[in-house]
Design an enzyme around this catalytic site. Structure first.
Site, PDB file in Angstrom:
ATOM      1  N   HIS A 317       0.849  -1.196   0.000  1.00  0.00           N
ATOM      2  CA  HIS A 317       0.000   0.000   0.000  1.00  0.00           C
ATOM      3  C   HIS A 317       0.881   1.240   0.000  1.00  0.00           C
ATOM      4  CE1 HIS A 317      -3.195   2.783   1.057  1.00  0.00           C
ATOM      5  NE2 HIS A 317      -4.022   1.831   0.653  1.00  0.00           N
ATOM      6  N   ASP A 374      -7.947  -5.591   0.039  1.00  0.00           N
ATOM      7  CA  ASP A 374      -8.432  -6.497  -1.003  1.00  0.00           C
ATOM      8  C   ASP A 374      -8.018  -7.949  -0.783  1.00  0.00           C
ATOM      9  OD1 ASP A 374      -9.668  -4.492  -2.638  1.00  0.00           O
ATOM     10  OD2 ASP A 374      -7.665  -3.771  -3.095  1.00  0.00           O
TER      11      ASP A 374
HETATM   12  N1  CMC Z   1       3.945  -7.747  -4.649  1.00  0.00           N
HETATM   13  C1  CMC Z   1       5.287  -7.737  -4.828  1.00  0.00           C
HETATM   14  N2  CMC Z   1       6.058  -6.648  -4.678  1.00  0.00           N
HETATM   15  C2  CMC Z   1       5.448  -5.506  -4.345  1.00  0.00           C
HETATM   16  C3  CMC Z   1       4.059  -5.439  -4.148  1.00  0.00           C
HETATM   17  C4  CMC Z   1       3.303  -6.611  -4.302  1.00  0.00           C
HETATM   18  N3  CMC Z   1       1.981  -6.609  -4.131  1.00  0.00           N
HETATM   19  N4  CMC Z   1       3.720  -4.181  -3.835  1.00  0.00           N
HETATM   20  C5  CMC Z   1       4.844  -3.475  -3.835  1.00  0.00           C
HETATM   21  N5  CMC Z   1       5.906  -4.267  -4.143  1.00  0.00           N
HETATM   22  C6  CMC Z   1       7.302  -3.885  -4.197  1.00  0.00           C
HETATM   23  C7  CMC Z   1       7.598  -3.061  -5.450  1.00  0.00           C
HETATM   24  O1  CMC Z   1       7.983  -3.888  -6.528  1.00  0.00           O
HETATM   25  C8  CMC Z   1       8.703  -2.176  -4.951  1.00  0.00           C
HETATM   26  O2  CMC Z   1       9.897  -2.923  -4.914  1.00  0.00           O
HETATM   27  P1  CMC Z   1      11.311  -2.242  -5.355  1.00  0.00           P
HETATM   28  O3  CMC Z   1      11.484  -1.040  -4.479  1.00  0.00           O
HETATM   29  O4  CMC Z   1      12.330  -3.296  -5.172  1.00  0.00           O
HETATM   30  O5  CMC Z   1      11.127  -1.855  -6.817  1.00  0.00           O
HETATM   31  C9  CMC Z   1       8.340  -1.888  -3.504  1.00  0.00           C
HETATM   32  O6  CMC Z   1       7.549  -3.001  -3.098  1.00  0.00           O
HETATM   33  C10 CMC Z   1       7.534  -0.595  -3.323  1.00  0.00           C
HETATM   34  O7  CMC Z   1       6.351  -0.711  -4.098  1.00  0.00           O
HETATM   35  P2  CMC Z   1       5.759   0.412  -5.017  1.00  0.00           P
HETATM   36  O8  CMC Z   1       5.151  -0.233  -6.236  1.00  0.00           O
HETATM   37  O9  CMC Z   1       6.750   1.488  -5.244  1.00  0.00           O
HETATM   38  O10 CMC Z   1       4.615   0.952  -4.100  1.00  0.00           O
HETATM   39  P3  CMC Z   1       3.454   1.934  -4.523  1.00  0.00           P
HETATM   40  O11 CMC Z   1       3.154   2.730  -3.324  1.00  0.00           O
HETATM   41  O12 CMC Z   1       3.795   2.676  -5.758  1.00  0.00           O
HETATM   42  O13 CMC Z   1       2.240   0.966  -4.907  1.00  0.00           O
HETATM   43  C11 CMC Z   1       0.495  -0.584  -4.659  1.00  0.00           C
HETATM   44  C12 CMC Z   1       1.289   0.557  -4.003  1.00  0.00           C
HETATM   45  C13 CMC Z   1      -0.719  -0.884  -3.795  1.00  0.00           C
HETATM   46  C14 CMC Z   1       0.004  -0.152  -6.037  1.00  0.00           C
HETATM   47  C15 CMC Z   1       1.412  -1.831  -4.762  1.00  0.00           C
HETATM   48  O14 CMC Z   1       1.790  -2.245  -3.479  1.00  0.00           O
HETATM   49  C16 CMC Z   1       0.736  -2.963  -5.517  1.00  0.00           C
HETATM   50  O15 CMC Z   1       0.804  -3.005  -6.752  1.00  0.00           O
HETATM   51  N6  CMC Z   1       0.054  -3.903  -4.795  1.00  0.00           N
HETATM   52  C17 CMC Z   1      -0.689  -4.964  -5.463  1.00  0.00           C
HETATM   53  C18 CMC Z   1      -2.011  -4.428  -5.954  1.00  0.00           C
HETATM   54  C19 CMC Z   1      -2.970  -4.190  -4.820  1.00  0.00           C
HETATM   55  O16 CMC Z   1      -3.146  -5.024  -3.940  1.00  0.00           O
HETATM   56  N7  CMC Z   1      -3.649  -3.048  -4.857  1.00  0.00           N
HETATM   57  C20 CMC Z   1      -4.655  -2.668  -3.854  1.00  0.00           C
HETATM   58  C21 CMC Z   1      -4.199  -1.528  -3.011  1.00  0.00           C
HETATM   59  S1  CMC Z   1      -5.188  -1.256  -1.538  1.00  0.00           S
HETATM   60  C22 CMC Z   1      -6.789  -0.888  -2.067  1.00  0.00           C
HETATM   61  C23 CMC Z   1      -6.929   0.185  -3.052  1.00  0.00           C
HETATM   62  O17 CMC Z   1      -6.179   1.152  -3.109  1.00  0.00           O
HETATM   63  O18 CMC Z   1      -7.857   0.092  -3.803  1.00  0.00           O
END
Ligand code: CMC
Length: 438
Positions: A317, A374
């Site tokens: 998140h 989720d």
């Molecule tokens: N699985 C594997 N690695 C992950 C995940 C995941 N679900 N989420 C983040 N990471 C890694 C990402 O690859 C990055 O690694 P590195 O720094 O080595 O490149 C690190 O963690 C930081 O992640 P980020 O993508 O920069 O984080 P963000 O704040 O931009 O994205 C997020 C947040 C929710 C989009 C992301 O965690 C994600 O894609 N999660 C899976 C999708 C998901 O469950 N979404 C629902 C979010 S909560 C409800 C809502 O908002 O609707």
């Protein structure tokens, strides 16, 4: 009413942040402090004073507004609507009460809640012309596309959704959207499975009425299970607001152009659709089902995630760097519901095993990745009978009061149109070449 002494207002501190720029300019910028001591450097004068702008793609460091609605402390895993902890609301409140709280800022009195519920009931029907508009969609049309289109189309049938002539019109516009979104969702489901639409039953509560429209058939006897109704209400409460997430920011952004409430929330539905946002609830259940059906081990799946072959959906998140409190509540609620309904769902065990594996693995621990809202919600929705392709629609029904509350707050703040700037990285000036010479 809350005790006035509990309510602090944000202050612009006398402290300032000093910014020194490479060309020798220097600027004192005011610091704004929220009621929970979160601090922001207010850069409002930056460009006019220095010619510089801030660059913050994806807005990870940008406060887009001041808001009284929802507070999150992502480090501590705290979520409160209008000051009330989410745990208390999930346990003690109802979705309609929470909707009232989010939009009007206070828990309703008995009379206020009755009036609001009545307003929802009075506005639960769809105009017959709008109902006929469902015929234009193919049966396999995605329910999120139908939802967004129908919310927009509803403004054609209810011009008051487009033209608020004053603040007195707002409660009806809000009730229309909260009530009709549920009817639209159920009608689109019935259409997709080739069954006749079921009209809302004014004698039923918000959630029981939705289940009736989804699952009853003409001349059939249908009584929504009380456990399912309760679980649905809790699901909707937990999704009702989450401050400046992608879809809510979209609603505020669209509303800032003075677009009407229904156009703004229809845009919110589209923003919610993506798998990184609300679409994640579908992606999680698909992931769990795939693991179950292929017999892949949880360990192997986690390894694939670490190799970046896929994501662990429902994890991570932008704001929470600790447990998402909604995931904790939903994990328990999923187990309780399956138990009460006598359902065995192996995917709940897989989800728990995934959680355990991730929370003891350095990849996830070092990145502070925890289950989000989720991760467990789909198990509950499937147990209630909601098909997977409707999951994000369910999120949208829940989020509607939050979107409306934010649209209204921004409307009252009457701020300027939201219009970010950019740093241009394309070609510098060049001369047009006629097509024959290219
Ligand atoms: N699985 C594997 N690695 C992950 C995940 C995941 N679900 N989420 C983040 N990471 C890694 C990402 O690859 C990055 O690694 P590195 O720094 O080595 O490149 C690190 O963690 C930081 O992640 P980020 O993508 O920069 O984080 P963000 O704040 O931009 O994205 C997020 C947040 C929710 C989009 C992301 O965690 C994600 O894609 N999660 C899976 C999708 C998901 O469950 N979404 C629902 C979010 S909560 C409800 C809502 O908002 O609707």
């Amino acid at each position: 009413m809350a005790d006035a002494t509990d309510v602090k207002s944000p202050e612009t501190e006398t402290r300032t942040a000093n910014l020194s720029l490479p060309d020798g300019q220097s600027l004192d910028l005011p610091v704004t402090v929220g009621v929970e001591n979160e601090c922001a450097v207010n850069v409002g004068a930056l460009r006019s004073e220095t010619g510089y702008i801030t660059l913050d793609p994806s807005y990870g460091n940008t406060g887009s507004c001041q808001s009284d609605i929802t507070f999150i402390d992502g480090e501590k895993g705290i979520l409160r609507y209008r000051g009330y902890p989410i745990e208390q609301l999930a346990q003690k409140s109802s979705f309609t009460e929470v909707a009232y709280l989010l939009i009007w800022g206070e828990l309703p009195t008995k009379q206020q809640l009755e009036n609001f519920s009545m307003l929802l009931t009075e506005n639960e029907m769809l105009h017959e012309g709008l109902r006929n508009a469902f015929e234009g969609f193919p049966p396999y049309g995605h329910p999120m596309a139908i939802l967004s289109a129908m919310i927009n189309a509803s403004a054609c049938y209810h011009p008051d959704l487009m033209e608020m002539s004053g603040e007195d019109d707002f409660p009806i516009a809000a009730a229309k959207l909260i009530s009709k979104v549920r009817t639209i969702a159920a009608f689109s489901y019935k259409k997709s499975i080739g069954q006749p639409a079921r009209y809302p039953n004014p004698a039923l509560s918000y959630c029981a009425n939705f289940l009736h429209m989804m699952f009853s058939i003409p001349y059939g006897r249908y009584e929504p299970e009380p456990e399912a109704t309760k679980a649905l209400s809790q699901f909707l409460i937990l999704h009702a607001d989450h401050e400046q997430n992608c879809s809510t920011s979209t609603v505020r952004m669209v509303g800032s152009s003075q677009a009407n409430l229904s156009a703004s929330v229809a845009a919110g539905v589209c923003a919610l659709w993506g798998p990184l946002h609300g679409g994640a609830n579908m992606a999680v259940i698909e992931m769990l089902t795939r693991i179950q059906e292929t017999g892949m081990s949880v360990k192997d799946y986690v390894e694939k995630v670490k190799k970046r072959e896929m994501k662990l959906m429902g994890f991570g998140h932008r704001v929470y760097k600790n447990f998402d409190p909604r995931a904790k509540i939903l994990q328990k609620a999923a187990a309780d519901l399956l138990d009460k309904l006598g359902i065995t769902d192996r995917r709940l065990e897989i989800a728990r095993e995934l959680e355990e594996a991730a929370l003891t693995d350095d990849y996830f621990v070092s990145r502070k990745l925890y289950p989000n809202v989720d991760f467990y919600s789909g198990i509950i929705l499937n147990a209630i009978g909601i098909p997977t392709n409707m999951f994000t629609v369910m999120f949208a029904i829940g989020r509607m009061p939050g979107w409306i509350a934010h649209w209204y707050e921004a409307y009252k703040q009457a701020g300027r149109i939201c219009r970010p700037r950019q740093i241009y990285t394309g070609p510098t000036e060049r001369q047009y070449v006629p097509i024959a010479e290219r």
